[in-house]
Design a protein around this motif. Structure first.
Motif, PDB file in Angstrom:
ATOM      1  N   ILE A   1       0.997  -1.067  -0.079  1.00  0.00           N
ATOM      2  CA  ILE A   1      -0.088   0.068  -0.156  1.00  0.00           C
ATOM      3  C   ILE A   1       0.757   1.283   0.051  1.00  0.00           C
ATOM      4  N   ASP A   2       1.852   1.138   0.734  1.00  0.00           N
ATOM      5  CA  ASP A   2       2.898   2.421   0.856  1.00  0.00           C
ATOM      6  C   ASP A   2       3.556   2.651  -0.589  1.00  0.00           C
ATOM      7  N   ALA A   3       3.841   1.580  -1.407  1.00  0.00           N
ATOM      8  CA  ALA A   3       4.417   1.527  -2.830  1.00  0.00           C
ATOM      9  C   ALA A   3       3.446   2.022  -3.559  1.00  0.00           C
ATOM     10  N   TYR A   4       2.106   1.903  -3.417  1.00  0.00           N
ATOM     11  CA  TYR A   4       0.982   2.620  -4.128  1.00  0.00           C
ATOM     12  C   TYR A   4       0.836   4.057  -4.044  1.00  0.00           C
ATOM     13  N   LEU A   5       0.965   4.261  -2.547  1.00  0.00           N
ATOM     14  CA  LEU A   5       0.792   5.746  -2.359  1.00  0.00           C
ATOM     15  C   LEU A   5       1.954   6.736  -2.792  1.00  0.00           C
ATOM     16  N   GLY A   6       3.323   5.781  -2.834  1.00  0.00           N
ATOM     17  CA  GLY A   6       4.270   6.584  -3.294  1.00  0.00           C
ATOM     18  C   GLY A   6       4.333   6.774  -4.863  1.00  0.00           C
ATOM     19  N   TYR A   7       3.848   5.865  -5.635  1.00  0.00           N
ATOM     20  CA  TYR A   7       3.444   5.892  -6.890  1.00  0.00           C
ATOM     21  C   TYR A   7       2.497   7.088  -7.293  1.00  0.00           C
ATOM     22  N   ILE A   8       1.418   7.043  -6.491  1.00  0.00           N
ATOM     23  CA  ILE A   8       0.345   8.184  -6.639  1.00  0.00           C
ATOM     24  C   ILE A   8       0.909   9.449  -6.490  1.00  0.00           C
ATOM     25  N   MET A   9       1.722   9.667  -5.321  1.00  0.00           N
ATOM     26  CA  MET A   9       2.377  10.971  -4.878  1.00  0.00           C
ATOM     27  C   MET A   9       3.302  11.336  -6.230  1.00  0.00           C
ATOM     28  N   VAL A  10       4.146  10.613  -6.651  1.00  0.00           N
ATOM     29  CA  VAL A  10       5.042  11.083  -7.791  1.00  0.00           C
ATOM     30  C   VAL A  10       4.207  11.395  -9.145  1.00  0.00           C
ATOM     31  N   THR A  11       3.004  10.655  -9.346  1.00  0.00           N
ATOM     32  CA  THR A  11       2.283  10.842 -10.396  1.00  0.00           C
ATOM     33  C   THR A  11       1.625  12.487 -10.544  1.00  0.00           C
ATOM     34  N   GLY A  12       1.234  12.577  -9.180  1.00  0.00           N
ATOM     35  CA  GLY A  12       0.586  13.927  -8.999  1.00  0.00           C
ATOM     36  C   GLY A  12       1.569  15.008  -9.025  1.00  0.00           C
ATOM     37  N   ILE A  13       2.861  14.835  -8.391  1.00  0.00           N
ATOM     38  CA  ILE A  13       3.897  15.794  -8.562  1.00  0.00           C
ATOM     39  C   ILE A  13       4.206  16.123  -9.965  1.00  0.00           C
ATOM     40  N   ILE A  14       4.428  15.089 -10.785  1.00  0.00           N
ATOM     41  CA  ILE A  14       4.487  14.969 -12.162  1.00  0.00           C
ATOM     42  C   ILE A  14       3.497  15.979 -12.904  1.00  0.00           C
ATOM     43  N   GLN A  15       2.354  15.490 -12.752  1.00  0.00           N
ATOM     44  CA  GLN A  15       1.355  16.363 -13.373  1.00  0.00           C
ATOM     45  C   GLN A  15       1.402  17.690 -12.849  1.00  0.00           C
ATOM     46  N   PHE A  16       1.758  18.199 -11.850  1.00  0.00           N
ATOM     47  CA  PHE A  16       1.555  19.569 -11.453  1.00  0.00           C
ATOM     48  C   PHE A  16       3.015  20.191 -11.879  1.00  0.00           C
ATOM     49  N   ILE A  17       3.944  19.647 -12.257  1.00  0.00           N
ATOM     50  CA  ILE A  17       5.129  20.348 -12.661  1.00  0.00           C
ATOM     51  C   ILE A  17       4.807  20.546 -14.297  1.00  0.00           C
TER      52      ILE A  17
END
Length: 114
Positions: free
Chosen positions: A28-44
């Motif tokens: 679940i933590d790996a999934y959360l990390g993936y989702i967080m990186v995806t959101g950061i990439i979208q924002f950048i």
């Protein structure tokens, strides 16, 4: 001798996490990390390129934030240390709620894209 400084604290945290956390929670933590990186990439990407199809950017970002929040809820309900707070909710029920909420979230996101 206790560890000193921020590096020692982070090392102790990592060792404790690696030894004490179950594989299910690590997943679940790996999934959360993936989702967080995806959101950061979208924002950048939004900051660098722009928001021409604004509905698309907003839908993607809402989907990422919503998925992260649902993942955190799943992690909290699946953690055995929180069993006293969620006595009536089994881990299977928490996962079913997670899947149902994801379906509703993504139906809303797809509707918002247009």
């Amino acid at each position: 001798m206790p560890s000193e400084g921020i590096i020692g604290v982070l090392n102790d945290l990592w060792i404790h996490y690696k030894d004490q956390t179950s594989l299910k929670l690590k997943l679940i933590d790996a999934y959360l990390g993936y989702i967080m990186v995806t959101g950061i990439i979208q924002f950048i990407y939004c900051c660098l390129v722009g928001t021409f199809p604004f509905n698309s950017f907003l839908s993607g970002f809402i989907s990422t934030v919503g998925s992260f929040v649902l993942g955190v809820c799943l992690r909290i309900q699946s953690n055995p240390q929180n069993r006293s707070q969620f006595e009536t909710i089994s881990p299977e029920r928490a996962f079913a709620d997670f899947i149902f909420a994801h379906i509703v979230l993504h139906l809303v996101v797809m509707n918002f894209i247009g």
